[in-house]
Design a protein around this motif. Structure first.
Motif, PDB file in Angstrom:
ATOM      1  N   LYS A 262      50.436  20.787  30.738  1.00 53.26           N
ATOM      2  CA  LYS A 262      50.502  21.428  29.346  1.00 53.26           C
ATOM      3  C   LYS A 262      48.982  21.351  28.797  1.00 53.26           C
ATOM      4  CE  LYS A 262      54.924  19.271  29.024  1.00 53.26           C
ATOM      5  NZ  LYS A 262      55.596  20.512  29.303  1.00 53.26           N
ATOM      6  N   ASP A 263      48.816  22.447  27.974  1.00 56.57           N
ATOM      7  CA  ASP A 263      47.681  22.344  27.053  1.00 56.57           C
ATOM      8  C   ASP A 263      47.905  21.631  26.065  1.00 56.57           C
ATOM      9  OD1 ASP A 263      46.849  24.110  28.920  1.00 56.57           O
ATOM     10  OD2 ASP A 263      47.110  26.028  28.056  1.00 56.57           O
ATOM     11  N   VAL A 264      46.770  20.784  25.706  1.00 60.57           N
ATOM     12  CA  VAL A 264      46.745  19.892  24.484  1.00 60.57           C
ATOM     13  C   VAL A 264      45.733  20.394  23.226  1.00 60.57           C
ATOM     14  CG1 VAL A 264      46.422  17.516  23.637  1.00 60.57           C
ATOM     15  CG2 VAL A 264      47.834  18.187  25.545  1.00 60.57           C
ATOM     16  N   TYR A 265      46.059  20.287  22.170  1.00 62.29           N
ATOM     17  CA  TYR A 265      44.944  20.276  21.030  1.00 62.29           C
ATOM     18  C   TYR A 265      45.205  19.202  20.068  1.00 62.29           C
ATOM     19  CZ  TYR A 265      44.790  25.050  22.485  1.00 62.29           C
ATOM     20  OH  TYR A 265      44.669  26.185  23.474  1.00 62.29           O
TER      21      TYR A 265
ATOM     22  N   LEU B 251      48.359  11.110  30.730  1.00 60.18           N
ATOM     23  CA  LEU B 251      49.221  12.337  31.087  1.00 60.18           C
ATOM     24  C   LEU B 251      48.678  13.461  31.946  1.00 60.18           C
ATOM     25  CD1 LEU B 251      50.306  12.696  27.248  1.00 60.18           C
ATOM     26  CD2 LEU B 251      51.471  11.286  28.895  1.00 60.18           C
ATOM     27  N   ASP B 252      49.369  14.208  32.296  1.00 57.71           N
ATOM     28  CA  ASP B 252      48.812  15.471  33.191  1.00 57.71           C
ATOM     29  C   ASP B 252      48.683  16.581  32.109  1.00 57.71           C
ATOM     30  OD1 ASP B 252      47.870  17.108  35.199  1.00 57.71           O
ATOM     31  OD2 ASP B 252      50.096  17.491  36.114  1.00 57.71           O
ATOM     32  N   VAL B 253      47.763  16.386  31.414  1.00 60.24           N
ATOM     33  CA  VAL B 253      47.441  17.566  30.375  1.00 60.24           C
ATOM     34  C   VAL B 253      46.126  17.983  30.308  1.00 60.24           C
ATOM     35  CG1 VAL B 253      49.325  16.734  29.088  1.00 60.24           C
ATOM     36  CG2 VAL B 253      47.091  15.893  28.452  1.00 60.24           C
ATOM     37  N   GLU B 254      45.605  19.136  29.850  1.00 56.81           N
ATOM     38  CA  GLU B 254      44.228  19.534  29.746  1.00 56.81           C
ATOM     39  C   GLU B 254      43.882  19.910  28.186  1.00 56.81           C
ATOM     40  OE1 GLU B 254      41.306  23.222  30.935  1.00 56.81           O
ATOM     41  OE2 GLU B 254      43.353  22.907  32.360  1.00 56.81           O
ATOM     42  N   GLU B 255      42.858  19.125  27.890  1.00 61.64           N
ATOM     43  CA  GLU B 255      42.436  19.355  26.266  1.00 61.64           C
ATOM     44  C   GLU B 255      42.106  20.744  26.312  1.00 61.64           C
ATOM     45  OE1 GLU B 255      39.220  17.608  23.092  1.00 61.64           O
ATOM     46  OE2 GLU B 255      40.137  16.338  24.877  1.00 61.64           O
ATOM     47  N   LYS B 256      42.314  21.560  25.307  1.00 63.22           N
ATOM     48  CA  LYS B 256      42.031  22.856  25.198  1.00 63.22           C
ATOM     49  C   LYS B 256      40.954  22.953  23.815  1.00 63.22           C
ATOM     50  CE  LYS B 256      43.688  25.104  28.650  1.00 63.22           C
ATOM     51  NZ  LYS B 256      42.772  25.917  29.420  1.00 63.22           N
ATOM     52  N   GLY B 257      41.143  22.071  22.872  1.00 67.89           N
ATOM     53  CA  GLY B 257      40.479  22.100  21.732  1.00 67.89           C
ATOM     54  C   GLY B 257      40.657  21.254  20.506  1.00 67.89           C
ATOM     55  N   THR B 258      39.748  21.082  19.531  1.00 65.01           N
ATOM     56  CA  THR B 258      39.889  20.378  18.509  1.00 65.01           C
ATOM     57  C   THR B 258      39.621  20.779  17.186  1.00 65.01           C
ATOM     58  OG1 THR B 258      37.578  19.278  18.738  1.00 65.01           O
ATOM     59  CG2 THR B 258      39.215  18.143  19.947  1.00 65.01           C
TER      60      THR B 258
END
Length: 177
Positions: free
Chosen positions: A113-116, A142-149
């Motif tokens: 999952k992508d995470v913001y 978690l198995d997620v990827e941070e994409k932005g803040t």
């Protein structure tokens, strides 16, 4: 490709600064053709985790009968997760922490999952940096990827985010999500 986006807003007030950031992200994501849902934690009945560990032997289920059971499935169904909170004492608020603790039944099931992260603070950059660090402690599980803040600072009053660059940033992140 259309994505399923789920925004989790922990603002205790509707239309407060972090909630407004969510709405801007949502507008961008919808314009990009994504399906978008938003959960306001303040409008949900979510109990504290009791630490019973029943979910350890039965992943995906929780013994508590509250709104979190429906939210857990929405998290699993989403491709994109957005976590938004006001900052209290250099961290997200209690609604967000309670929500995160209740992810326990599904955290080993969350994948790809992508995470913001989006925050609103009355203070300056240090509280924002600290809040993002604490969000990352959670998402490291978690198995997620941070994409932005996105962060807005110096906003004491409700709606103080209006007219700030952060609104455009949230909208553009939604478009690119």
């Amino acid at each position: 490709m259309s994505k399923r986006t789920l925004l989790i807003s922990s603002s205790p007030r509707k239309n407060a600064n972090s909630d407004i950031l969510c709405d801007e992200f949502m507008k961008g994501a919808q314009e990009a053709g994504h399906s978008v849902g938003k959960i306001r934690l303040a409008d949900s009945h979510i109990n504290y985790c009791t630490g019973c560990c029943a979910c350890i032997g039965n992943p995906g289920s929780c013994t508590q009968a509250d709104d979190m059971n429906g939210i857990l499935q929405k998290i699993l169904d989403a491709d994109v997760l957005v976590f938004a909170s006001p900052i209290y004492f250099h961290s997200f608020n209690g609604h967000m922490k309670t929500f995160m603790d209740r992810i326990c039944p599904i955290y080993p099931l969350i994948h790809d999952k992508d995470v913001y992260f989006m925050v609103a603070a009355a203070g300056g950059n240090l509280p924002v940096k600290n809040a993002f660090k604490i969000f990352r402690v959670f998402t490291d599980c978690l198995d997620v990827e941070e994409k932005g803040t996105v962060a807005v600072t110096g906003v004491w009053s409700e709606g103080g985010v209006r007219g700030k660059r952060a609104l455009k940033d949230a909208y553009e992140m939604g478009l690119k999500a």
